[in-house]
Design an enzyme around this catalytic site. Structure first.
Site, PDB file in Angstrom:
ATOM      1  N   LYS A   1       0.849  -1.199   0.000  1.00  0.00           N
ATOM      2  CA  LYS A   1       0.000   0.000   0.000  1.00  0.00           C
ATOM      3  C   LYS A   1       0.880   1.243   0.000  1.00  0.00           C
ATOM      4  O   LYS A   1       1.701   1.425   0.893  1.00  0.00           O
ATOM      5  CB  LYS A   1      -0.898  -0.021   1.251  1.00  0.00           C
ATOM      6  CG  LYS A   1      -1.717   1.239   1.439  1.00  0.00           C
ATOM      7  CD  LYS A   1      -2.626   1.175   2.651  1.00  0.00           C
ATOM      8  CE  LYS A   1      -3.265   2.523   2.919  1.00  0.00           C
ATOM      9  NZ  LYS A   1      -4.004   2.560   4.188  1.00  0.00           N
TER      10      LYS A   1
ATOM     11  N   LEU B   1     -10.078  -2.083  20.004  1.00  0.00           N
ATOM     12  CA  LEU B   1     -11.397  -1.454  19.953  1.00  0.00           C
ATOM     13  C   LEU B   1     -11.949  -1.172  21.342  1.00  0.00           C
ATOM     14  O   LEU B   1     -12.789  -0.290  21.511  1.00  0.00           O
ATOM     15  CB  LEU B   1     -12.360  -2.344  19.157  1.00  0.00           C
ATOM     16  CG  LEU B   1     -11.970  -2.545  17.679  1.00  0.00           C
ATOM     17  CD1 LEU B   1     -12.845  -3.600  17.013  1.00  0.00           C
ATOM     18  CD2 LEU B   1     -12.035  -1.233  16.911  1.00  0.00           C
TER      19      LEU B   1
HETATM   20  P1  FAD Z   1     -12.078  -7.823  18.060  1.00  0.00           P
HETATM   21  O1  FAD Z   1     -11.588  -8.196  16.730  1.00  0.00           O
HETATM   22  O2  FAD Z   1     -13.532  -7.572  18.237  1.00  0.00           O
HETATM   23  O3  FAD Z   1     -11.618  -8.967  19.051  1.00  0.00           O
HETATM   24  C1  FAD Z   1     -12.174  -9.077  20.340  1.00  0.00           C
HETATM   25  C2  FAD Z   1     -11.722 -10.389  20.943  1.00  0.00           C
HETATM   26  O4  FAD Z   1     -12.228 -10.470  22.264  1.00  0.00           O
HETATM   27  C3  FAD Z   1     -12.219 -11.629  20.200  1.00  0.00           C
HETATM   28  O5  FAD Z   1     -11.222 -12.601  20.186  1.00  0.00           O
HETATM   29  C4  FAD Z   1     -13.381 -12.087  21.067  1.00  0.00           C
HETATM   30  O6  FAD Z   1     -13.621 -13.466  20.950  1.00  0.00           O
HETATM   31  C5  FAD Z   1     -12.848 -11.738  22.442  1.00  0.00           C
HETATM   32  N1  FAD Z   1     -13.886 -11.605  23.455  1.00  0.00           N
HETATM   33  C6  FAD Z   1     -14.874 -10.684  23.532  1.00  0.00           C
HETATM   34  N2  FAD Z   1     -15.644 -10.929  24.609  1.00  0.00           N
HETATM   35  C7  FAD Z   1     -15.118 -12.017  25.224  1.00  0.00           C
HETATM   36  C8  FAD Z   1     -15.460 -12.778  26.369  1.00  0.00           C
HETATM   37  N3  FAD Z   1     -16.524 -12.483  27.114  1.00  0.00           N
HETATM   38  N4  FAD Z   1     -14.695 -13.837  26.691  1.00  0.00           N
HETATM   39  C9  FAD Z   1     -13.602 -14.192  25.954  1.00  0.00           C
HETATM   40  N5  FAD Z   1     -13.243 -13.506  24.851  1.00  0.00           N
HETATM   41  C10 FAD Z   1     -13.990 -12.450  24.496  1.00  0.00           C
HETATM   42  N6  FAD Z   1      -8.201  -1.013  11.389  1.00  0.00           N
HETATM   43  C11 FAD Z   1      -7.157  -0.735  10.598  1.00  0.00           C
HETATM   44  O7  FAD Z   1      -6.047  -0.524  11.095  1.00  0.00           O
HETATM   45  N7  FAD Z   1      -7.316  -0.699   9.242  1.00  0.00           N
HETATM   46  C12 FAD Z   1      -8.520  -0.867   8.658  1.00  0.00           C
HETATM   47  O8  FAD Z   1      -8.614  -0.846   7.438  1.00  0.00           O
HETATM   48  C13 FAD Z   1      -9.641  -1.072   9.487  1.00  0.00           C
HETATM   49  N8  FAD Z   1     -10.888  -1.213   8.970  1.00  0.00           N
HETATM   50  C14 FAD Z   1     -11.946  -1.343   9.823  1.00  0.00           C
HETATM   51  C15 FAD Z   1     -13.247  -1.323   9.311  1.00  0.00           C
HETATM   52  C16 FAD Z   1     -14.339  -1.398  10.185  1.00  0.00           C
HETATM   53  C17 FAD Z   1     -15.727  -1.328   9.644  1.00  0.00           C
HETATM   54  C18 FAD Z   1     -14.136  -1.560  11.566  1.00  0.00           C
HETATM   55  C19 FAD Z   1     -15.293  -1.690  12.515  1.00  0.00           C
HETATM   56  C20 FAD Z   1     -12.850  -1.599  12.068  1.00  0.00           C
HETATM   57  C21 FAD Z   1     -11.753  -1.455  11.215  1.00  0.00           C
HETATM   58  N9  FAD Z   1     -10.468  -1.418  11.713  1.00  0.00           N
HETATM   59  C22 FAD Z   1      -9.426  -1.168  10.892  1.00  0.00           C
HETATM   60  C23 FAD Z   1     -10.234  -1.645  13.125  1.00  0.00           C
HETATM   61  C24 FAD Z   1      -9.713  -3.053  13.351  1.00  0.00           C
HETATM   62  O9  FAD Z   1     -10.611  -3.994  12.822  1.00  0.00           O
HETATM   63  C25 FAD Z   1      -9.540  -3.317  14.835  1.00  0.00           C
HETATM   64  O10 FAD Z   1      -8.836  -2.263  15.410  1.00  0.00           O
HETATM   65  C26 FAD Z   1      -8.752  -4.569  15.053  1.00  0.00           C
HETATM   66  O11 FAD Z   1      -9.314  -5.631  14.352  1.00  0.00           O
HETATM   67  C27 FAD Z   1      -8.675  -4.913  16.505  1.00  0.00           C
HETATM   68  O12 FAD Z   1      -9.874  -5.367  16.985  1.00  0.00           O
HETATM   69  P2  FAD Z   1      -9.878  -5.968  18.455  1.00  0.00           P
HETATM   70  O13 FAD Z   1      -8.898  -7.076  18.506  1.00  0.00           O
HETATM   71  O14 FAD Z   1      -9.720  -4.835  19.410  1.00  0.00           O
HETATM   72  O15 FAD Z   1     -11.357  -6.476  18.622  1.00  0.00           O
END
Ligand code: FAD
Length: 505
Positions: free
Chosen positions: A80, A335
């Site tokens: 990219k 997030l």
């Molecule tokens: P999640 O992927 O939601 O993971 C949460 C984890 O917690 C999962 O493993 C779940 O199983 C676990 N969990 C939740 N509750 C429990 C529980 N009670 N017990 C045990 N486990 C639990 N970022 C970029 O840098 N570039 C992009 O192009 C981009 N595009 C995006 C587009 C959209 C529409 C969105 C919404 C986000 C985008 N992001 C992007 C952001 C990116 O997707 C997130 O920052 C990244 O995936 C991190 O997510 P996370 O791990 O915080 O949350």
């Protein structure tokens, strides 16, 4: 008695990109000195998007000792060079936000001052994109690594990756487990707090297991299972500045294999297009006040490169940030810490910096509250700077074809952003400090691309009439053309260095 000594056990809740990036980096940093456990729930799953990045991700991978070709291959990745913004200022207009500078420096006055003076005087007709090495490569569909030789035009660009978010988490999981991280499958159903100070002592799983730890990282996604539901850290809602609150995402068969992300403004938001080796990722980020989920999905499906490979998947979010990212013995990363919509691909970057900051400020068992204070102050500033840059895209628009754009063009903006715009509009100067994630070229791209033109150029450029500006600019343009002509196509570069094996049928 007061606890002393290093941390014994760090517990990470969540196994999305945030969880596995944290586990991998912590395992690399603390080695076997501290146990690390990651709990995730396959039933709950991950958000499953997050495919575009910005250049600092390369430092993260390098720090972990990850080989680039292996990483690109295993994540179906691509390169990219920046983001093309289509229809953002008005329908039919487009500009490129490049990862790298414009032109090359040939005087004590920055290149862009000379360009601006020439442009405002009507001597330079084209857009500043014409002097972006990234854009020259991007529009030709070319890719090569930058040259380390600073004298060459091939050293003036930078790059990041697109990759499959699920494969990236799986890749980091292998890395982390290999370095001793224990993965526990299960759903956290309760969080135990210590009576005297409210610190987290353990999390309880649905199968009755209790997992104790002395430090917890909340990577549980939007819910903020620990930081919000247990510790009530609070959330600053920024929807009045960043009103999009939904997305529908769908992968499709691959079309043109561009080495850049495309963001196309639509009536109630914008659509992303991210080419990977095995498919193209697409999504329509929109504002639920102005369009229904069904209508957004219909628009998305009508604007794909190829056949959809799944049903459109809806996602909901509230833009903003946690009031405290680190509370007691818990840090929120990912997030759970906040979300500012994916317009400039900053979420994985915020994860990366959250992790690096945590490692720099890693507590011992005394858990000095000063560490949390510093972490929270630094992180809040980082969020606010990115927020302002994102708001600029929505504020500076001449679109009048949808409620969303009329709202954002009229909305009040943070004073910090207004101050920057005022300086640029008045005399073309960029107000920034060294902690700014988006450096001068990024602001220049969006200012000009979104129709903010300075009234006059910075004064010094006019005093340097003895500098042969036109000649130097001509030489730069020729050097760019020659360099791009000699580069392989993006597809050929990947085929030669990091092609992913074909997917099993
Ligand atoms: P999640 O992927 O939601 O993971 C949460 C984890 O917690 C999962 O493993 C779940 O199983 C676990 N969990 C939740 N509750 C429990 C529980 N009670 N017990 C045990 N486990 C639990 N970022 C970029 O840098 N570039 C992009 O192009 C981009 N595009 C995006 C587009 C959209 C529409 C969105 C919404 C986000 C985008 N992001 C992007 C952001 C990116 O997707 C997130 O920052 C990244 O995936 C991190 O997510 P996370 O791990 O915080 O949350």
């Amino acid at each position: 008695m007061e606890q002393t000594g290093p941390l014994q056990h760090i517990v990470i809740v969540g196994g999305g990109s945030a969880g596995w990036m944290t586990a991998a980096a912590l395992a690399q940093a603390v080695g076997p000195a501290c146990r690390i456990t990651l709990i995730e729930s396959e039933v709950i799953g991950t958000v499953g998007v997050g495919e575009a990045t910005i250049p600092p991700i390369r430092n993260f991978n390098q720090r972990l000792g990850i080989d680039e070709a292996t990483f690109v291959r295993e994540t179906q990745g691509s390169y990219k060079l920046g983001i093309q913004f289509v229809d953002w200022h008005h329908k039919g207009a487009s500009y490129f936000h490049p990862f790298g500078q414009y032109g090359a420096e040939f005087d004590s006055v920055p290149f862009y001052h000379h360009w601006m003076a020439g442009h405002l005087a009507g001597e330079i007709a084209g857009p500043i994109d014409d002097f972006s090495m990234c854009w020259a490569m991007a529009k030709a569909g070319k890719f090569a690594h930058p040259s380390p030789d600073r004298r060459l035009i091939q050293s003036t660009f930078d790059y990041a990756y697109h990759f499959d978010a699920g494969l990236y988490a799986a890749f980091l999981r292998r890395y982390a487990e290999h370095r001793g991280v224990t993965r526990v499958e299960g759903r956290v159903v309760d969080v135990a707090l210590r009576g005297e100070d409210g610190f987290i002592t353990a999390v309880a799983l649905d199968d009755g297991a209790q997992i104790e730890g002395d430090f917890f990282v909340d990577c549980s996604g939007f819910r903020g299972l620990l930081i919000e539901e247990a510790l009530h850290a609070g959330y600053d809602n920024w929807q009045h500045w960043l009103p999009c609150d939904r997305a529908v995402a769908v992968p499709c068969k691959r079309g043109t294999f561009t080495p850049y992300t495309r963001s196309t403004a639509r009536a109630a938001g914008w659509q992303w297009r991210i080419p990977l080796q095995h498919r193209t990722g697409n999504g329509y980020v929109h504002c639920s006040q102005f369009i229904s989920e069904d209508a957004a999905a219909e628009t998305l499906l009508a604007n794909l490169d190829g056949k959809p490979l799944a049903d459109p998947r809806p996602l909901r979010f509230v833009t903003g940030k946690r009031r405290k990212f680190w509370e007691k013995n818990c840090v929120a990363i990912g997030l759970s810490a906040g979300f500012m919509e994916p317009l400039e691909s900053t979420s994985l970057h915020l994860i990366q910096y959250g992790i690096l900051r945590l490692i720099a400020l890693l507590p011992d068992q005394r858990m000095s509250p000063l560490l949390a204070r510093e972490y929270n102050a630094q992180t809040a500033i980082e969020y606010e700077r990115i927020r302002d840059f994102l708001i600029l895209h929505y504020k500076a628009t001449a679109r009048d074809d949808g409620e969303l754009w009329r709202y954002t063009a009229d909305m009040a903006i943070p004073d910090s952003l207004q101050y920057k715009i005022d300086h640029f509009r008045e005399y073309g100067l960029l107000v920034a400090d060294e902690r700014e994630l988006f450096a001068n070229p990024s602001w220049i791209a969006v200012y000009f691309g979104q129709g903010i033109t300075p009234r006059r150029a910075p004064a010094l450029a006019a005093m340097r009439s003895f500098v042969p500006v036109a000649e130097r600019m001509g030489a730069i343009a020729r050097a760019m053309d020659e360099a791009v002509a000699a580069m392989p196509s993006h597809g050929d570069f990947i085929a030669r260095h990091c092609a992913a094996p074909p997917l099993a049928a």
